[in-house]
Every structure is written in C-alpha cells, then in structure tokens.
Design a protein around this motif. Structure first.
Motif, PDB file in Angstrom:
ATOM      1  N   TYR A  33       0.833  -1.190   0.000  1.00 18.35           N
ATOM      2  CA  TYR A  33       0.000   0.000   0.000  1.00 18.35           C
ATOM      3  C   TYR A  33       0.875   1.250   0.000  1.00 18.35           C
ATOM      4  N   CYS A  34       0.643   2.122  -0.984  1.00 17.41           N
ATOM      5  CA  CYS A  34       1.384   3.377  -1.074  1.00 17.41           C
ATOM      6  C   CYS A  34       0.408   4.524  -1.270  1.00 17.41           C
ATOM      7  N   CYS A  35       0.800   5.693  -0.810  1.00 18.90           N
ATOM      8  CA  CYS A  35      -0.057   6.854  -0.949  1.00 18.90           C
ATOM      9  C   CYS A  35       0.791   8.109  -0.955  1.00 18.90           C
ATOM     10  N   GLY A  36       0.370   9.079  -1.769  1.00 22.43           N
ATOM     11  CA  GLY A  36       1.111  10.335  -1.833  1.00 22.43           C
ATOM     12  C   GLY A  36       0.192  11.481  -2.209  1.00 22.43           C
ATOM     13  N   ILE A  37       0.665  12.695  -1.963  1.00 21.20           N
ATOM     14  CA  ILE A  37      -0.134  13.871  -2.304  1.00 21.20           C
ATOM     15  C   ILE A  37       0.253  14.342  -3.705  1.00 21.20           C
ATOM     16  N   ILE A  38      -0.765  14.574  -4.533  1.00 20.19           N
ATOM     17  CA  ILE A  38      -0.535  14.938  -5.929  1.00 20.19           C
ATOM     18  C   ILE A  38      -0.020  16.372  -6.023  1.00 20.19           C
ATOM     19  N   VAL A  39       1.140  16.542  -6.674  1.00 23.05           N
ATOM     20  CA  VAL A  39       1.720  17.878  -6.786  1.00 23.05           C
ATOM     21  C   VAL A  39       1.865  18.350  -8.235  1.00 23.05           C
ATOM     22  N   GLU A  40       1.616  17.465  -9.195  1.00 22.42           N
ATOM     23  CA  GLU A  40       1.764  17.887 -10.580  1.00 22.42           C
ATOM     24  C   GLU A  40       0.829  17.115 -11.508  1.00 22.42           C
ATOM     25  N   THR A  41       0.072  17.852 -12.323  1.00 23.89           N
ATOM     26  CA  THR A  41      -0.838  17.224 -13.293  1.00 23.89           C
ATOM     27  C   THR A  41      -0.805  17.992 -14.616  1.00 23.89           C
ATOM     28  N   GLU A  42      -1.299  17.350 -15.657  1.00 19.42           N
ATOM     29  CA  GLU A  42      -1.467  18.035 -16.934  1.00 19.42           C
ATOM     30  C   GLU A  42      -2.795  17.614 -17.541  1.00 19.42           C
ATOM     31  N   ASN A  86      -2.648   8.102 -16.552  1.00 22.55           N
ATOM     32  CA  ASN A  86      -3.643   9.157 -16.772  1.00 22.55           C
ATOM     33  C   ASN A  86      -4.972   8.758 -16.171  1.00 22.55           C
ATOM     34  N   VAL A  87      -5.766   9.788 -15.835  1.00 19.88           N
ATOM     35  CA  VAL A  87      -7.147   9.563 -15.433  1.00 19.88           C
ATOM     36  C   VAL A  87      -8.038   9.969 -16.594  1.00 19.88           C
ATOM     37  N   VAL A  88      -8.848   9.047 -17.079  1.00 25.77           N
ATOM     38  CA  VAL A  88      -9.803   9.377 -18.130  1.00 25.77           C
ATOM     39  C   VAL A  88     -10.930  10.197 -17.513  1.00 25.77           C
ATOM     40  N   THR A  89     -11.316  11.285 -18.199  1.00 20.93           N
ATOM     41  CA  THR A  89     -12.374  12.130 -17.650  1.00 20.93           C
ATOM     42  C   THR A  89     -13.461  12.386 -18.684  1.00 20.93           C
ATOM     43  N   HIS A  96     -11.128  13.033 -23.053  1.00 24.73           N
ATOM     44  CA  HIS A  96     -10.289  13.892 -22.220  1.00 24.73           C
ATOM     45  C   HIS A  96      -9.552  13.050 -21.192  1.00 24.73           C
ATOM     46  N   ALA A  97      -8.350  13.543 -20.794  1.00 21.72           N
ATOM     47  CA  ALA A  97      -7.603  12.812 -19.774  1.00 21.72           C
ATOM     48  C   ALA A  97      -6.702  13.758 -19.004  1.00 21.72           C
ATOM     49  N   VAL A  98      -6.349  13.358 -17.782  1.00 24.14           N
ATOM     50  CA  VAL A  98      -5.420  14.117 -16.953  1.00 24.14           C
ATOM     51  C   VAL A  98      -4.213  13.246 -16.670  1.00 24.14           C
TER      52      VAL A  98
END
Length: 193
Positions: A33-42, A86-89, A96-98
């Motif tokens: 199990y891993c977890c982190g705070i998102i600091v960069e997206t496009e 990527n996250v499909v949106t 669209h995707a991020v």
DNA sequence: TACACGATTTACT
DNA sequence: GTAAATCGTGTAT
C-alpha cells in the motif's frame, strides 16, 4: 473520502486537472500500500488538443480507453521503458484525460524505494510521470482500471500541504505546435520540503 | 509486414 | 550538457 467517479465526469478537464492538486493518490498493488499527495498534473483536451493521443478523433485500440466514461485509468507505455498514468475524464465519447505527473510520498515510502531499486530520496521517488508509475507499481495491466475500486484510488481529504498552485505550459510535447504553449500544467508547491 | 518515434529517466562525458 | 536504453503503437508499404 474516496473521490467518486462522478467527479471525473465533468467536461472541464483543465479545472479538473487543477482540482486534483493537493488530493491524495493511493495504490494497493502486489500487497503493497502506497499513498502520496498529488503535486503535478497536466490536462489533455481530447480531439482538439494536438498534444493528446486522441487528437483529430484518432480512435485506435490504444486510445479507445480515453473515449470511455470518466473515472478509469489510461496507462500508456512510452520510450520503450516507461509507463505513464492518466485519469480518463468526461462522459463517454469525449476522450479527455489528466496526466498525473508527480506526487509526494506520504505512506509506503519503503515499498516505493524498493520498486525504484535502491537508494532514492523520498522527494525523488515520484517527482516525474514515469517515476510515479514505477514507485506506485502501476503497469499496463492497470489500463482501463476503475479508479473507485481498491487498487488505485484518489481521496480529497488530504493533509493541507499545498502552499501555492502555479500553472504553465506542458512538458515534452514540443511537437504539438501552438497547443504546446497552453497553460495546461499545474504544479502544487509544498509548504515544507 | 516494415519502420520511425515518443506525456522520460538515468548514466556518462 | 549529451546520449543511450528499448518496445508498443501508429502510419506507411
């Protein structure tokens, strides 16, 4: 609170990419199990965005995932050795995707270090799109994965570590002409580092 | 069926 | 600062 699929259905992919900064991303893969705070997206704005794989309505076996209803993973293999997540949106039919480009580890740093192979500073474990997938254990096997399950998911009740949010042009897409200049990249500056 | 190339990282010079 | 690593995908035969 886990971020529900509904959140990823909105059509404004740019503000969605912005809203993910400061949220947490979680993975539970191979028993780690891993977890982190998102600091960069496009943001990648579908068929009108030259930097997007779906530019010009290019629907292929690879990009088919992007056309599906939002809230699932689009994992892409690049440079013969890297995976990008990527996250499909947006609704079905709108590709669209991020791209999640970076996060700061909060839980499971040892697992992430292990996956990266050896001695890596915590801050450098996932500060890049390919580093992120490697440290989180994400591979092509996770393509199409639903993001409201218990393998990869997001939460919005994140610790308040973001001091400042800045935007700018995207990285590594010089081939995209004018679209390469769009301020579709978002970076969160942490309070402490 | 071929071929060129990329939402990058890392290790050298 | 520059280059090598390395293969799935898209586009052209």
């Amino acid at each position: 609170m886990k971020i529900s699929k509904d959140h990823f259905l909105q059509e404004d992919v740019v503000s969605l990419a912005k809203s993910l900064i400061g949220c947490t991303m979680h993975s539970f893969i191979d028993g780690m199990y891993c977890c982190g705070i998102i600091v960069e997206t496009e943001a990648y704005a579908g068929i009108t965005d030259r930097a997007s794989h779906a530019y010009g309505d290019r629907k292929t076996a690879r990009t088919e995932v992007m056309y599906r209803s939002g809230g699932i993973a689009y994992v892409y293999f690049s440079y013969g050795m890297h995976h990008l997540f990527n996250v499909v949106t947006a609704a079905a039919g709108i590709p669209h995707a991020v791209l999640i480009r970076g996060l700061f580890p909060l839980v499971g740093e040892d697992f992430m270090k292990q996956r990266r192979g050896g001695k890596v500073a915590v801050a450098d474990l996932a500060n890049g799109p390919a580093k992120l997938t490697k440290s989180m254990g994400i591979t092509l096997k996770n393509n199409c994965l639903s993001l409201d399950g218990d393998v990869i998911w997001f939460e919005n009740e994140a610790p308040n570590l973001i001091n400042k949010l800045v935007s700018g042009p995207r990285i590594g897409i010089d081939y995209a002409g004018e679209d390469a200049l769009l301020p579709y990249r978002f970076v969160g500056i942490l309070n402490k580092s």
